[in-house]
Write an enzyme that holds these catalytic residues in place. Sequence first.
Site, short mmCIF file in Angstrom:
data_model
loop_
_atom_site.label_atom_id
_atom_site.label_comp_id
_atom_site.label_asym_id
_atom_site.label_seq_id
_atom_site.Cartn_x
_atom_site.Cartn_y
_atom_site.Cartn_z
CE LYS A 86 -23.13 -48.56 8.25
NZ LYS A 86 -23.31 -47.30 7.79
CB SER A 139 -22.75 -45.03 11.48
OG SER A 139 -23.07 -45.52 9.74
CB SER A 169 -22.45 -43.10 7.76
OG SER A 169 -22.99 -43.20 9.04
N1 GLN Z 1 -23.03 -39.59 12.00
C1 GLN Z 1 -24.48 -39.20 11.34
C2 GLN Z 1 -25.65 -39.83 11.78
O1 GLN Z 1 -25.70 -40.39 13.51
C3 GLN Z 1 -24.43 -39.95 9.62
C4 GLN Z 1 -24.55 -41.51 10.03
C5 GLN Z 1 -24.84 -41.98 8.80
O2 GLN Z 1 -24.75 -41.15 8.35
N2 GLN Z 1 -25.45 -43.18 8.43
O3 GLN Z 1 -26.79 -39.30 12.06
#
Ligand code: GLN
Length: 475
Positions: free
Chosen positions: A76, A151, A175
Site C-alpha cells: 500500500k 482505504s 482499512s
Molecule cells: N474508513 C476509516 C476512515 O476513513 C478507516 C481508515 C483506516 O483504517 N485507515 O478513517
Amino acid sequence: MKVYHSFQEIRSDLSAGKVTCKELVSHYLENIENNKHLNVFVEVYKAEALQQAELIDAKIKSGKAGKLAGMVIGLKDVLCHKGHGLQASSKILDKFISQFNGTAVQRILDEDAIVIGRQSCDEFAMGSSNENSAFGPVLNAADNTRVPGGSSGASAVAVQADLCLASLGSDTGGSVRQPAAFCGTVGLKPSYARISRYGLISYASSFDCIGILSKNVEDAALLLETIAGADEYDSTVSNKPVPQYSQLLKFDGKARIGYLKESIESPGVNDEIKDATKGLITTLQKDGHSVEAFEFNLLDYILPAYYILTTAEASSNLGRYDGVKYGYRSTNITDLESMYKKTRSEGFGKEVKKRIMLGTFVLSASYYDAYYTKAQKVRRLIKEQTEKLFEKYDFILMPTTTTTAFKLGEHSNDPLSMYLADLFTVQANLCGIPGISLPCGKDKEGMPIGIQLLSKSFDESRLLAFSQHIFKNLN
Ligand code: GLN
C-alpha cells in the site's frame, strides 16, 4: 499458469521445480497488465521484480533462500520502500522517494519476498471506498461498478484479482478488514503495537496498524510472524515474543463466542449479511462452540469517538506537509505564508482537508475539553467494556460491514453514510485489539460478505487458529 491460492502450494511447486520465481512474477505482471482498468497499482516494479526473481531462484537452488522466497507482495502506498516513490496517494507528496525501508518492508525483503509494486489507497488512508485517491478510484474486481472498500482498497483488489499473492496495508479504523470483506479476501489487523510502525506514514498514531491482505489464514499468519516484534526504531512497539503463528494454526477444543446482538437485528445491517452471520452462528453451535448474543450499550459512541480522536491526531500528524523540505510546493506564491497556504490547499484532497480542519477544531483551546478530552474518556470506557466481554468470551463475532461493496459515487455526497461503513471495524482500533475479516459467502449479486472475529490483545495465535478452523471447515 495455474492460479495459486496459498503460499504453501507455491513453495511446494518451487521446491519440486514445477515453477520458478521468474515465472510467478511474469504471471502476476501479465495479470496486472490485463487488469489495468481496475487502477490498482500506482507503480509496477517490472524490471526490478523480474531481476529479484532471478536472484531468488538462484538462492532456492543453492538452498539459501529465506522463508518468503517466491511470495510476491504488493505494498500500500503508505509503506516506506527505499528508493521507491511514496505518496499516501496524495498530491502533497508528489515525487517523494522513500529514503529507507520501513521495518515491516525490511523484514519481508530479508526473507526474500518480492515486491511487485505500490498500490493506490484513499489519500492518507482516510476513506472507506478508495475513491479519495489522487490517482483516481479503484474498482472492485467482482463488479467494476462497485468500490473495493478502503482505504487499502487496491491492496485487497490485488489479492482478489490475483495481481500478487498478498498485500501489506494499514488499518486505522478498518482499512484492511473492510476492503477484505468487500473483495472476498482475508484481512488481518493485529493488536496495536504488535508490528512496528517505523516506515508507515502516520494518520492517527494511537490507532495505526500495519495489516495483511491474503487469500487464506496461513499466509496471513506467516506474514505476521515475519513482520511482528520488537524494533529499536519504534519505541511504542511491544517487546513481547512473537509466536510462530503459522505453526500454531490447529484449534483444539471449544470456543466461547459472543456476538453483537445489534449486528443481526439492526435494520441498518443488510439482510443477506445478517443471514450469513446467523448461518455461521448456527454452524458454530453445531460444531459444539457456545455462541451467545451480547449487547454493547456504547455502540452509538464508537464512531463519534473514533472520528474525533483520529481527526485530532491527523491534524497534528499532517502538519509536517508544508512544501518546505519535500513533496509538492505551489508555484503560485508571493511570500512564506502564501507558500504554506497554497501548498496545503492545493496539495491535499477534500476529505483530508476536512479532517485536518475537524481535528484542529476539536483540539482548539475552547473546544478541547468538550470534544477531545471527552472522546478520550469514551475511548477508555469502550476499551474497558470490551475487555469485560473477553472475561466471558474467547472471541467476539460480528459482520465486518453493514453492507456489501457499494456503487462508485454512492456515498460521495453523504459523508456520514460513508463513515457508517466503519461501524463494526473501529472498535478494534479504539481498543487496540486484533481483528480479522474472513470471507463468508456472497450476496445475491455475487458480492463477497465478510465476517469479523475479534480477540483480546496479543491473542493472535488463538484468533488465527480459530479463523483457520472456520476458514477450512465451517465456511
Ligand atoms: N474508513 C476509516 C476512515 O476513513 C478507516 C481508515 C483506516 O483504517 N485507515 O478513517
